[in-house]
Write a protein that holds these residues in place. Structure first.
Motif, mmCIF file in Angstrom:
data_model
loop_
_atom_site.group_PDB
_atom_site.id
_atom_site.type_symbol
_atom_site.label_atom_id
_atom_site.label_comp_id
_atom_site.label_asym_id
_atom_site.label_seq_id
_atom_site.Cartn_x
_atom_site.Cartn_y
_atom_site.Cartn_z
ATOM 1 N N THR A 96 0.835 -1.204 0.000
ATOM 2 C CA THR A 96 0.000 0.000 0.000
ATOM 3 C C THR A 96 0.871 1.254 0.000
ATOM 4 O O THR A 96 0.650 2.179 -0.791
ATOM 5 C CB THR A 96 -0.942 0.003 1.218
ATOM 6 O OG1 THR A 96 -1.789 -1.147 1.146
ATOM 7 C CG2 THR A 96 -1.782 1.264 1.273
ATOM 8 N N LEU A 135 -1.519 2.234 -6.721
ATOM 9 C CA LEU A 135 -1.923 1.545 -5.501
ATOM 10 C C LEU A 135 -2.315 0.102 -5.826
ATOM 11 O O LEU A 135 -1.909 -0.831 -5.123
ATOM 12 C CB LEU A 135 -3.085 2.275 -4.822
ATOM 13 C CG LEU A 135 -3.712 1.570 -3.618
ATOM 14 C CD1 LEU A 135 -2.681 1.319 -2.520
ATOM 15 C CD2 LEU A 135 -4.892 2.384 -3.100
ATOM 16 N N LEU A 139 -0.764 -3.293 -4.340
ATOM 17 C CA LEU A 139 -1.558 -4.334 -3.695
ATOM 18 C C LEU A 139 -1.366 -5.691 -4.376
ATOM 19 O O LEU A 139 -1.297 -6.729 -3.701
ATOM 20 C CB LEU A 139 -3.035 -3.940 -3.673
ATOM 21 C CG LEU A 139 -3.375 -2.725 -2.812
ATOM 22 C CD1 LEU A 139 -4.836 -2.320 -2.997
ATOM 23 C CD2 LEU A 139 -3.061 -2.984 -1.352
#
Length: 151
Positions: A96, A135, A139
């Motif tokens: 993250t 992002l 992830l």
């Protein structure tokens, strides 16, 4: 030594997965939305700029686009592989953080680097997609890393 090599391969493999997810997002979305970020254009501009500084002739746009995508995958894979510095139980937090930092950098750095701002932040939607997709890449990297470390 074998354990260290395995850890490096797990980190690099995880980073490659995240980088590929990110590149697929960029390349797919640009086909459907004028607001989509254009990391490919930033990459092409960066390659042109470096080649001109080195008094070299950049290739034609089709080939340059391929170079840019390859450069994006390699550089993002190496960057995302930093997830391997985290313990597997902290992979999600690390992924993250890496994704958000990369997204923020992709929005704020191209202008000062002389690459223009439109490809990654021409609108609020473009900037939000840019951060969101980095992002998602982070992830995906974290998920791959956690999976590989459990094996």
């Amino acid at each position: 030594m074998a354990d260290r090599n395995k850890q490096i391969l797990q980190s690099l493999g995880s980073g490659l997965i995240g980088a590929c997810v990110l590149t697929v997002l960029h390349e797919t979305a640009r086909q459907f939305s004028d607001e989509a970020p254009r990391a490919d254009i930033l990459g092409m501009r960066a390659i042109r700029k470096v080649m001109k500084k080195a008094d070299a002739e950049p290739p034609a746009d089709d080939e340059l686009h391929t170079w840019a995508l390859g450069g994006d995958i390699v550089s993002n894979a190496l960057y995302y592989s930093l997830v391997g510095l985290a313990k597997p139980k902290h992979a999600l937090v690390a992924g993250t953080a890496l994704g958000l930092a990369a997204g923020a950098g992709a929005v704020t750095l191209p202008g000062p680097l002389g690459l223009g701002t439109a490809p990654s932040s021409r609108s609020t939607a473009t900037a939000a997609m840019t951060i969101g997709w980095y992002l998602i890449g982070g992830l995906a990297t974290a998920g791959a890393y956690a999976f590989l470390k459990r094996r």
